[in-house]
Design an enzyme around this catalytic site. Structure first.
Site, PDB file in Angstrom:
ATOM      1  N   GLU A   1       1.597  -3.421   1.721  1.00  0.00           N
ATOM      2  CA  GLU A   1       0.165  -3.365   2.035  1.00  0.00           C
ATOM      3  C   GLU A   1      -0.549  -4.682   1.730  1.00  0.00           C
ATOM      4  O   GLU A   1      -1.349  -5.169   2.543  1.00  0.00           O
ATOM      5  CB  GLU A   1      -0.498  -2.210   1.269  1.00  0.00           C
ATOM      6  CG  GLU A   1      -0.153  -0.831   1.779  1.00  0.00           C
ATOM      7  CD  GLU A   1       1.123  -0.267   1.180  1.00  0.00           C
ATOM      8  OE1 GLU A   1       1.489   0.868   1.520  1.00  0.00           O
ATOM      9  OE2 GLU A   1       1.759  -0.971   0.353  1.00  0.00           O
TER      10      GLU A   1
ATOM     11  N   ASN B   1       2.034   0.166  -4.077  1.00  0.00           N
ATOM     12  CA  ASN B   1       1.472   0.894  -2.937  1.00  0.00           C
ATOM     13  C   ASN B   1      -0.046   0.758  -2.965  1.00  0.00           C
ATOM     14  O   ASN B   1      -0.650   0.498  -4.020  1.00  0.00           O
ATOM     15  CB  ASN B   1       1.855   2.378  -2.996  1.00  0.00           C
ATOM     16  CG  ASN B   1       1.368   3.132  -1.779  1.00  0.00           C
ATOM     17  OD1 ASN B   1       1.712   2.791  -0.657  1.00  0.00           O
ATOM     18  ND2 ASN B   1       0.541   4.144  -1.985  1.00  0.00           N
TER      19      ASN B   1
ATOM     20  N   ASP C   1     -13.735  16.753   6.086  1.00  0.00           N
ATOM     21  CA  ASP C   1     -12.710  15.785   6.474  1.00  0.00           C
ATOM     22  C   ASP C   1     -12.925  15.325   7.907  1.00  0.00           C
ATOM     23  O   ASP C   1     -13.970  15.560   8.507  1.00  0.00           O
ATOM     24  CB  ASP C   1     -11.312  16.365   6.262  1.00  0.00           C
ATOM     25  CG  ASP C   1     -10.315  15.300   5.812  1.00  0.00           C
ATOM     26  OD1 ASP C   1     -10.311  14.206   6.406  1.00  0.00           O
ATOM     27  OD2 ASP C   1      -9.552  15.552   4.873  1.00  0.00           O
TER      28      ASP C   1
END
Length: 414
Positions: free
Chosen positions: A191, A128, A237
């Protein structure tokens, strides 16, 4: 990455900052004021760094080798099938995170944060890659925000269940296509293959001593996600608001490898690059989903919607009801979406004034709004903090079918 920086410089899209700039607030403040790539030649005196590398669609399209106007359609057709070429092992030396020019972005942040570090992990034959914010907590320790349920979290839990640590490699300063691929929800373990496809069909990787494969990068940190936790946050964020303090997993760094005179990559939290990398990978997913119900032309996750919470979808309506079907398809493809507006093909979705025009002249609230209440929404949306739920609103701003002659717009090319 440095080859791409050269390409951006040659295209006249890069701003070189020759004067000395501090990693504490100063470089982030400079990045906040523009969406152009900034290259810092003297970060804290002796380091080099880059910010806003893909903060606008022109540089992102350049990185992906695509036309910015057709990028969503091209990405929707990707197959995640690029070749991965192994080039042996990557040797590391003893870690010292103090030698990396990690930035402190905002006054209430818990400290210096890695924001463009891609965490490559491997466990049980599954790989991942994902970006996680990581708080520097010592010369060989990081505290990472690992979102519950995501792939890194699942692999970490699987490793911990067997009494093991999750082996990882953190790559900082990679080609933007690798960054984009790591921000995209792809089939499990795809990915690197997706990054390879975006880079022309081949990507070269090296293997760390803990078994994790990593691509070419300016900095590579080798280590493990442990079952220890520590306080992480506050941190600004995507919405420009502070995330709360949480107990999050600790990463032990066991080794580091760097290029000669490395270039650090920092992503400004809530900045243009952060918002584009959050939203743009979802646009092809929404495109594919809406294509299942009507003829879709283009999709945009808007910057004003934090690059994540608001979408505009352009369709070529075939029958009445296509607008509402498109709304449901968009929400299904991106569950964190909060508001979506569906428009006709004569509306320029990258022009907020044009979208507002469609809402003002083609929408009746009693017939063209779809409200879905009590859904999960996004944990990044400050308005859902009280009850953890959200409201999704879809706006069908398409014109009635067969009424095109009545809706011809005034303009030089009408």
């Amino acid at each position: 990455m440095r080859d791409f920086i050269g390409t951006v410089r040659e295209a006249g899209l890069l701003i070189d900052i020759e004067e000395e700039v501090s990693t504490v607030f100063e470089a982030p403040k400079m990045a906040y004021g523009t969406d152009k790539p900034l290259f810092f030649h003297k970060l804290d005196g002796g380091h080099r760094g880059v910010m806003n590398l893909t903060a606008n669609r022109e540089t992102l399209a350049l990185a992906l080798g695509m036309n910015s106007k057709t990028m969503v359609q091209e990405l929707a057709g990707c197959r995640y099938d690029g070749a991965i070429v192994e080039e042996g092992t990557l040797q590391t030396v003893a870690p010292d995170l103090g030698s990396v020019p990690v930035m402190t972005h905002f006054p209430l942040d818990a400290g210096a944060y890695l924001t463009a570090g891609i965490v490559f992990s491997s466990f049980g034959g599954v790989e991942n890659a994902a970006i996680h914010r990581m708080l520097v907590a010592g010369t060989d320790r990081l505290v990472a925000r690992i979102v519950e349920g995501r792939h890194t979290y699942q692999l970490m839990k699987a490793a911990h269940a067997k009494g093991e640590r999750l082996p990882i490699g953190i790559a900082i300063g990679v080609h933007p296509a690798v960054t984009f691929a790591s921000c995209t929800r792809v089939p499990q373990g795809k990915e690197l293959a997706y990054a390879s496809e975006l880079m022309g069909g081949e990507i070269r990787v090296k293997t760390l001593s803990n078994g994790v494969r990593v691509p070419d990068a300016e900095f590579v940190l080798e280590g493990y996600l442990t079952d220890q936790t520590a306080a992480e946050g506050p941190f600004v964020d995507i919405t420009g608001t502070y995330d709360p303090i949480r107990n999050q997993p600790v990463i032990e760094i066991t080794g580091v490898a760097t290029k000669s005179n490395p270039i650090y990559h920092g992503i400004l939290p809530a900045g243009a690059e952060h918002r584009l990398l959050m939203g743009a990978p979802y646009e092809p997913r929404i495109y594919q989903s809406v294509a299942g119900v009507t003829k879709v032309k283009d999709v945009l996750l808007t910057r004003g919607g934090a690059g994540y919470l608001h979408a505009v979808v352009q369709i070529e309506k075939q029958t009445e009801g296509d607008g509402k079907n498109a709304i449901m398809a968009a929400f299904a493809a991106h569950t964190s979406l909060k508001h979506v507006v569906i428009v006709d093909s004569d509306i320029t979705i990258h022009d907020p004034d044009d979208v507002e025009f469609a809402i003002a002249t083609r929408v009746r609230g009693d017939t063209d709004l779809m409200v879905i209440s009590g859904v999960r929404g996004s944990s990044l949306d400050p308005s859902r903090i009280a009850d953890g739920l959200n409201v999704k609103i879809g706006v069908d701003a398409t014109m009635p079918l067969g009424k095109e002659d009545e809706y011809i717009r005034a303009g030089w090319d009408a």
